[in-house]
Design a protein around this motif. Structure first.
Motif, PDB file in Angstrom:
ATOM      1  N   GLY A 198      42.448  39.435  38.530  1.00  0.00           N
ATOM      2  CA  GLY A 198      43.171  39.107  39.746  1.00  0.00           C
ATOM      3  C   GLY A 198      42.746  39.924  40.958  1.00  0.00           C
ATOM      4  N   MET A 199      41.990  41.022  40.729  1.00  0.00           N
ATOM      5  CA  MET A 199      41.594  41.873  41.851  1.00  0.00           C
ATOM      6  C   MET A 199      40.297  41.327  42.443  1.00  0.00           C
ATOM      7  SD  MET A 199      42.227  44.514  43.749  1.00  0.00           S
ATOM      8  CE  MET A 199      43.366  45.663  42.966  1.00  0.00           C
ATOM      9  N   SER A 200      40.451  40.384  43.377  1.00  0.00           N
ATOM     10  CA  SER A 200      39.259  39.870  44.046  1.00  0.00           C
ATOM     11  C   SER A 200      38.824  40.879  45.096  1.00  0.00           C
ATOM     12  CB  SER A 200      39.547  38.521  44.680  1.00  0.00           C
ATOM     13  OG  SER A 200      40.491  38.674  45.706  1.00  0.00           O
ATOM     14  N   MET A 201      37.604  40.717  45.593  1.00  0.00           N
ATOM     15  CA  MET A 201      37.116  41.658  46.611  1.00  0.00           C
ATOM     16  C   MET A 201      38.065  41.667  47.808  1.00  0.00           C
ATOM     17  SD  MET A 201      34.096  43.035  45.745  1.00  0.00           S
ATOM     18  CE  MET A 201      32.735  43.212  46.886  1.00  0.00           C
ATOM     19  N   MET A 202      38.575  40.461  48.165  1.00  0.00           N
ATOM     20  CA  MET A 202      39.416  40.357  49.347  1.00  0.00           C
ATOM     21  C   MET A 202      40.861  40.773  49.074  1.00  0.00           C
ATOM     22  SD  MET A 202      37.769  40.053  51.853  1.00  0.00           S
ATOM     23  CE  MET A 202      36.859  39.274  53.130  1.00  0.00           C
ATOM     24  N   ARG A 203      41.117  41.358  47.902  1.00  0.00           N
ATOM     25  CA  ARG A 203      42.432  41.959  47.667  1.00  0.00           C
ATOM     26  C   ARG A 203      42.327  43.466  47.543  1.00  0.00           C
ATOM     27  NH1 ARG A 203      45.189  38.058  43.161  1.00  0.00           N
ATOM     28  NH2 ARG A 203      46.037  36.505  44.590  1.00  0.00           N
ATOM     29  N   TRP A 307      35.495  42.824  57.585  1.00  0.00           N
ATOM     30  CA  TRP A 307      34.230  42.425  58.203  1.00  0.00           C
ATOM     31  C   TRP A 307      33.756  43.472  59.199  1.00  0.00           C
ATOM     32  CZ3 TRP A 307      31.633  39.515  55.430  1.00  0.00           C
ATOM     33  CH2 TRP A 307      32.210  38.458  54.712  1.00  0.00           C
ATOM     34  N   HIS A 574      54.131  36.570  41.691  1.00  0.00           N
ATOM     35  CA  HIS A 574      54.821  35.901  42.796  1.00  0.00           C
ATOM     36  C   HIS A 574      56.123  35.295  42.306  1.00  0.00           C
ATOM     37  CE1 HIS A 574      52.060  36.059  46.231  1.00  0.00           C
ATOM     38  NE2 HIS A 574      51.178  36.350  45.290  1.00  0.00           N
ATOM     39  N   SER A 579      54.084  34.464  51.337  1.00  0.00           N
ATOM     40  CA  SER A 579      52.879  35.222  51.020  1.00  0.00           C
ATOM     41  C   SER A 579      52.223  35.729  52.297  1.00  0.00           C
ATOM     42  CB  SER A 579      51.895  34.357  50.244  1.00  0.00           C
ATOM     43  OG  SER A 579      50.660  35.013  50.176  1.00  0.00           O
ATOM     44  N   GLU A 581      49.664  37.573  52.332  1.00  0.00           N
ATOM     45  CA  GLU A 581      48.228  37.511  52.125  1.00  0.00           C
ATOM     46  C   GLU A 581      47.677  36.184  52.635  1.00  0.00           C
ATOM     47  OE1 GLU A 581      47.184  37.764  48.026  1.00  0.00           O
ATOM     48  OE2 GLU A 581      45.041  37.965  48.426  1.00  0.00           O
ATOM     49  N   GLU A 582      48.384  35.107  52.303  1.00  0.00           N
ATOM     50  CA  GLU A 582      47.944  33.767  52.711  1.00  0.00           C
ATOM     51  C   GLU A 582      48.015  33.639  54.234  1.00  0.00           C
ATOM     52  OE1 GLU A 582      46.698  29.847  51.370  1.00  0.00           O
ATOM     53  OE2 GLU A 582      46.641  31.893  50.639  1.00  0.00           O
TER      54      GLU A 582
END
Lengths: 591, 226
Positions: A198-203, A307, A574, A579, A581-582
């Motif tokens: 579940g730990m994506s780079m963007m998290r 970024w 959740h 959210s 994050e979203e």
């Protein structure tokens, strides 16, 4: 059977559990112990560099009062202070210390991917520190060539330490680079390949992004320093002429011909400029997390922050010659490098705006780490603005080699990362030790340090405008320097000594709180990121007990509407709430 | 937001899809850790050799003394004829051949044919060792017969010897380290140490070996042919 490496293993006993005191605390392969070893070594050697700067200040304020400081010593103090602070303290503490401690905990792994290599990294680092310290005790003493080590003077008679000091410095740097490479490969591979479910780079928390990007910069920039160290060692020992043109020394031909001193400057700064960001990017990441946690708000513009870190990292490789405007290189180079330098201001300004907007209408808790983080926004903005002066060729020429430069880079690269280091130490100390640092001492430490650094470095900008040159043992009397220069130098020295003494209060606080500090519990700041959700505090070997964590959200779910607490840990599933994050990822859509 | 499954990540197109691919959880590249690390290390090492070669080119331009002509310096007299670059040609051929045997070793490793792997890796290591041997011969000839030193040489610019010994020396150390590395891995393959973990290690060692080869091609082009 499919082979499962230990960092991904659900079975904590797959790790080599330490058997004795020696394997637990000395030859440890646990990333947390290695991190503490790195941090303590870096802080000790940093303390030495602090003492050196105090000696320099004493000489500048009260020339001819201290018989133990002669011009050679002074140059040695300048050189060693700079090199120790930049490489052996800041680089080692941010990456070897915090990188080691936080990457596995924030990414949800049991350890670094190659623990043995990680252990070697620390011991080789320690070796490089010992070689560096040894240079104080060889004939001629440590090198006094300035931290940039420019040839020809670095290896010519007349410069302090030109016989053995410079060699030990070059060897020490080479050994440090080997240590950094072993550690750095580990950090990058762990972040890329070993994150929990579940730990994506963007998290990932921005701390991890900062350390990760800085490590990549290090792996690509240190090679240039290694190569220039090898070439200069050959010039010194074998009499090759890589960097050495035909020069006269003491009236005689030194035996060199045809080398290029500018080549050294290009190689050195191809390393040296990314090095600024090797130190700054982890600081950017950590300060983002500290601000977000203590303002009880999601970091503003998470994706933009990521970024910006990546863009700054990439741009840092194409600006190096802005350190060389006065070197005599082709003026068209100056035009190119001034342009790229000013372009870097864009992602950097985005970050500063986002930090301020994170505070905007936040539920700010003025804890000690938060004070240091807010202090950083001030010092970094001021240091960054003077960078705009120095980035332009025509403005830089008269300011080059004056105290304006000293003031600028101490604000942006000295004080700012150090304030973040303090914020980070106050913030993560409870996770490392289980106890909080004392708040009263912490607040004294913050205010005296913060105001003290301004009283040290602001006047230096003025001295620079007057044209007072840096690295001079004594200014003597001259037409362009009014008497007030000496008065200012005395006031700077008094402030510097006070700030130095205040750091002893901080050291006392570290040791006092280790025993007497308030018990912290597992999550004293009510933070959402994964390192605060470990089953034990301090985390045990293997970090996560029986089962690896699963990451369900980003690290910034603070004050989510409709939720009972004002933070939601990253590993909580959740439950129908909004959210953040979203929303952060797609701000234009209607939620 | 629920976790994007790999299928969802693939469905996204353009730059968003690229970001989603790279940002999936657990691992960014679907390769073993050792292989990822080797790639990153080689990237770092590329910068080292690039700096060496750029440094060499800079001093070659900066020195006022004429540069020796490599095809004459590196000529061997065989049967009365001076043949330019003949030893280097043979060395280059040997090193490139060793990349071929290494590639075959990787192939057989994934097929599980341990015996062939051991033989092919041993052949690779032997070819590498003979390369280092020839380099030692070349160095000896230059030092003893031609009088080339790092600080001077009778043919021209002093930087010729300096850059030559430094760059080929650093590359020779890489080949030597590679020979040792291949020998250790070959021995472990022979013992069957990797039966459980899998044979990715052979490919990882191969990556390093091919890299050292590739670097040689650049040194050959920039130092010997220029």
């Amino acid at each position: 059977m499919v082979y499962t490496p230990i960092a991904d293993s659900d079975d904590p006993h797959a790790l080599h559990d330490p058997q004795s005191f020696i394997s637990k605390y000395v030859w440890s392969q646990d990333h947390k112990v290695i991190a503490i070893q790195y941090a303590l070594t870096a802080l000790s050697v940093g303390l030495l560099a602090l003492v050196l700067s105090g000696m320099m200040r004493l000489q500048l304020a009260f020339p001819e009062s201290f018989t133990f400081i002669n011009p050679s010593n002074y140059l040695q103090f300048v050189t060693m202070h700079g090199m120790i602070m930049v490489i052996y303290l800041l680089t080692a503490l941010f990456l070897g210390g915090f990188g080691n401690y936080l990457i596995p905990l924030m990414c949800g792994t049991r350890d670094m991917v190659f623990p043995y290599l990680n252990m070697l990294s620390y011991w080789v680092y320690l070796l490089s520190v010992l070689i560096l310290l040894a240079s104080f005790f060889v004939p001629g003493g440590a090198t006094g060539a300035g931290w940039t080590l420019y040839p020809p003077q670095a290896i010519m008679p007349g410069t302090p330490g030109a016989d053995y000091g410079i060699l030990l410095m070059l060897i020490s740097l080479g050994v440090f680079i080997i240590a950094f490479t072993m550690g750095g490969l580990n950090y990058v591979t762990t972040v890329l390949q070993a994150r929990c479910k579940g730990m994506s780079m963007m998290r990932m928390p921005l701390t991890v992004w900062g350390i990760f990007t800085a490590t990549i910069l290090g792996l690509l920039a240190f090679p240039a320093l290694l190569v220039s160290a090898i070439m200069m060692t050959l010039d010194k020992t074998l009499g090759t002429s890589f960097f050495m043109p035909a020069v006269l020394s003491m009236g005689a031909d030194a035996g060199y011909t045809g080398g290029s001193p500018i080549l050294f400057q290009h190689l050195f700064w191809f390393f040296g400029h990314p090095e600024v960001y090797i130190v700054a990017l982890p600081a950017f990441g950590m300060v983002s997390d500290v601000l977000s946690v203590h303002a009880r708000k999601a970091i503003f513009g998470y994706r933009m922050m990521v970024w910006a870190i990546v863009a700054i990292g990439a741009l840092s490789f194409v600006v190096w010659a802005h350190h060389m405007y006065v070197s005599g290189m082709n003026p068209y180079f100056g035009f190119f490098f001034a342009t790229t330098t000013l372009i870097i201001a864009i992602p950097t300004a985005i970050k500063v705006y986002n930090w301020v907007l994170t505070l905007w209408r936040g539920n700010i808790r003025f804890t000690v780490p938060m004070l240091f983080a807010i202090g950083f926004i001030f010092t970094f903005t001021h240091g960054g603005l003077t960078g705009l002066f120095l980035g332009n060729v025509t403005v830089d020429l008269p300011l080059s080699d004056t105290y304006f430069v000293v003031g600028h880079f101490h604000m942006v690269m000295g004080v700012s990362p150090v304030l973040v280091l303090f914020a980070a130490i106050y913030h993560w100390f409870p996770k490392v030790t289980g106890r909080l640092l004392n708040t009263t001492m912490g607040k004294w430490h913050f205010w005296l340090t913060f105001l003290g650094t301004y009283s040290i470095y602001l006047p230096m900008h003025y001295l620079g405008f007057l044209g007072v040159p840096r690295r001079y043992f004594a200014n003597g009397t001259s037409d362009f320097m009014p008497d007030s220069v000496q008065t200012i130098n005395i006031s700077i020295t008094v402030a510097a000594l006070i700030v130095a003494v205040v750091q002893l209060l901080f050291l006392f606080n570290l040791f006092w709180s280790l025993k007497h500090g308030e018990k912290a519990g597992s999550n004293p700041w009510e933070a959402a990121s994964l390192e605060w959700q470990t089953p034990d505090t301090p985390p045990k070997h293997g970090n996560w007990g029986a089962e690896l964590p699963v990451c369900h959200r980003w690290a910034y779910d603070y004050s989510v509407p409709g939720h009972a607490t004002d933070f939601i840990p990253q590993n909580e599933p959740h439950n129908g709430e909004d959210s953040l994050e979203e929303m952060s990822a797609h701000p234009e859509e209607d939620h | 937001m629920s976790m994007p499954t790999p299928e969802q990540a693939i469905l996204k197109s353009g730059s968003e899809g690229a970001v989603a691919d790279w940002a999936s959880d657990r691992e960014t590249f679907h390769v073993p850790w050792g292989k990822a690390m080797m790639w990153i290390f080689l990237l770092s090492d590329t910068f080292i050799f690039s700096c060496f070669l750029i440094g060499y080119m800079t001093v070659r331009i900066s020195t006022p003394v004429p540069w020796p002509i490599p095809s004459e310096v590196f000529a061997l007299t065989i049967a009365g004829n001076s043949i330019p670059l003949v030893l280097i040609a043979i060395m280059t051929f040997i090193l490139i051949t060793s990349s071929g045997t290494m590639a075959m070793a990787v192939n057989f490793a994934y097929r599980g044919d341990r015996k062939k792997v051991v033989w092919l890796m041993a052949a690779t290591a032997l070819l590498g060792a003979s390369f280092v041997g020839m380099q030692a011969f070349e160095w000896t000839k230059l030092i003893v017969e031609e009088g080339v030193r790092p600080w001077s040489n009778p043919m021209g610019a002093a930087q010729f010897g300096a850059a030559f010994f430094m760059i080929t020396g650093f590359h020779g150390l890489h080949v030597t380290a590679g020979v040792i590395y291949l020998s250790i891995v070959a021995r472990k393959v022979h013992r069957g140490d990797y039966e459980k973990k899998g044979y990715a290690i052979v490919e990882i060692a191969g990556l390093y070996w091919h890299f050292v080869d590739l670097v040689w091609v650049f040194i050959f082009a920039f130092f010997y042919l220029w």
